[in-house]
Design a protein around this motif. Structure first.
Motif, PDB file in Angstrom:
ATOM      1  N   THR B  53       0.868  -1.181   0.092  1.00  0.00           N
ATOM      2  CA  THR B  53       0.020  -0.036  -0.163  1.00  0.00           C
ATOM      3  C   THR B  53       0.957   1.233   0.274  1.00  0.00           C
ATOM      4  N   GLU B  58      -3.668   4.091  -1.743  1.00  0.00           N
ATOM      5  CA  GLU B  58      -4.298   3.182  -0.936  1.00  0.00           C
ATOM      6  C   GLU B  58      -5.717   3.539  -0.873  1.00  0.00           C
ATOM      7  N   HIS B  62      -8.671   0.140  -0.486  1.00  0.00           N
ATOM      8  CA  HIS B  62      -9.368   0.170   0.766  1.00  0.00           C
ATOM      9  C   HIS B  62     -10.951   0.562   0.606  1.00  0.00           C
ATOM     10  N   GLY B  88      -6.309  -0.031   6.776  1.00  0.00           N
ATOM     11  CA  GLY B  88      -7.008   0.723   5.764  1.00  0.00           C
ATOM     12  C   GLY B  88      -8.386   0.065   5.682  1.00  0.00           C
ATOM     13  N   ILE B 122      -3.384   5.810   7.592  1.00  0.00           N
ATOM     14  CA  ILE B 122      -4.040   4.513   6.853  1.00  0.00           C
ATOM     15  C   ILE B 122      -4.631   3.622   8.374  1.00  0.00           C
TER      16      ILE B 122
END
Lengths: 275, 275
Positions: B53, B58, B62, B88, B122
């Motif tokens: 990620t 990301e 996610h 995430g 995250i």
């Protein structure tokens, strides 16, 4: 010994491919032209060291740049490709039964000749009887033809160097005049992830000229970020209103009627670009 | 001096990123774990040298692995993430007001700890009061819990090494039993361009267990080919029938109600994988 070809897609990002051999390499009047054979994507056409097309994934780009405008138009008879000397867009255009004439205007004669020699599965329609190949400046060609084409496809390299003028509002204005009264143009307009300013500017320019402006996307592994977009300017037909049930089944690997619709549905961050 | 990190995504294809510095590097009980800071994508989490990620992209992974099943389910209260130690997926899950409990089961404690230290944007929801973090074997956890979760998310590494068992039919069978009678699971299942055999096999396995099996895709620049897919198995709710007008506006950058629908519309070559 292992040979790896690396394209630096941005100053800080690259794609690297294991290479079997260099099939061709020359300096043309306009650019460095090469064809290499890679393990992952097969034969690959490079201009100034930048991947233009590969036999493994060219189908996505060529199908999406051609069939989306052609099936948005109700009855396209005459189409123009600016750039696209590899012939992939032309190959897709001539799949449409209504097409009577397709003109390719490519500035670099050697791109056409080398594609014919090393990329026959892409260039195969350049000798089709409906196709006229013009070696010349696309901007000049567009400015010299008025009210003539149903669909114009701007199949250019990146907006640096020789293709820069193909991303300018003056050119889009000439494209407008070159189209018939219900004409449509599409241009390849780079990656929504990393070319946000460019796309925002192009959308603004096209909106200032065409009543209908749309952005659509597809997945192309060998282009930066793998996510690519096309900008459409249309005088009459809206691709969001295409009757996709009426689209005939044609020989494609990516495009299909459902994708014709879905390609215009953008993730949130990309919708911001067209506001 | 320039430092470039290269991940060989296949034996013949790589992505290479200019790197500012290595923030962390260790050998855990399970794998090599590193966080580097790249120019293009910011901080990047690597496991065994493979990009897991990055702070730049990301959000796509996610949001798409979490919101698609959660909004397909009518009223998800309890969700499980297998893997996903960066947090995430958990961060997205707790955005859903109906969620009462989200369990993360990650085998490698160090992934969680290092993500908390270096990837706070995250991992930020791992300390949320609705979240339970279990450090342990996801397969064992799933087998020990029956009829308990509304949504299970298989947020795994690639199907080699420690995560191999998370792609096996025995595990999908245990996932089925771990879900409530109207439960849904989603697993990340690699790239439709280069993992065709894997995807075809997974789809066949999931179809043999769940009445509703679907494949959906999204664009993730740092994953191989940039085009990624998720496989969904659902006991009752069909994501194609989700009333997308009823989906509330949540804080996302990729997912939106229209994408909930469009993500399931596959290009022709990918449709072949789910036949």
């Amino acid at each position: 010994m292992e040979l790896w070809f690396t394209e630096y897609q941005t100053p800080t990002l690259g794609i690297t491919c294991k290479t079997k051999k260099t099939l061709h390499s020359e300096k043309t009047e306009y650019q460095e032209l090469a064809v290499i054979e890679t393990e992952q994507f097969g034969r690959m056409l490079l201009l100034d060291g930048i991947i233009q097309t590969t036999v493994a994934d060219e189908f996505v780009y060529h199908e999406m740049i051609a069939h989306v405008p052609l099936f948005t138009h109700k009855n396209p008879k005459k189409a123009l490709v600016v750039g696209g000397g590899d012939g992939g867009s032309i190959r897709e255009i001539v799949k449409h039964p209504s097409i009577e004439k397709a003109v390719l205007c490519e500035i670099d004669r050697r791109v056409i000749e080398v594609s014919k020699e090393y990329l026959p599965e892409i260039s195969c329609a350049l000798d089709n009887e409906k196709v006229e190949v013009v070696v010349g400046d696309g901007i000049k060609y567009v400015k010299e033809h008025k009210n003539e084409f149903d669909v114009i496809i701007i199949d250019s390299t990146d907006p640096i160097g020789p293709a820069e003028g193909l991303f300018a509002i003056d050119f889009y204005r000439a494209v407008y005049d070159c189209l018939k009264e219900d004409g449509i143009f599409v241009a390849q307009t780079e990656s929504p992830f990393i070319d946000k300013e460019l796309i925002t500017r192009i959308i603004r320019d096209v909106k200032s000229l065409f009543p209908i402006t749309r952005l659509y996307t597809c997945a192309i592994p060998t282009y930066p970020t793998g996510y690519w977009c096309f900008t459409m300017g249309s005088k009459k037909y809206d691709p969001l209103e295409t009757d996709i049930d009426s689209i005939p089944d044609i020989d494609t690997k990516y495009y299909c009627p459902q994708i014709h619709r879905a390609a215009f549905i953008l993730p949130k961050f990309a919708k911001e670009l067209i506001k």
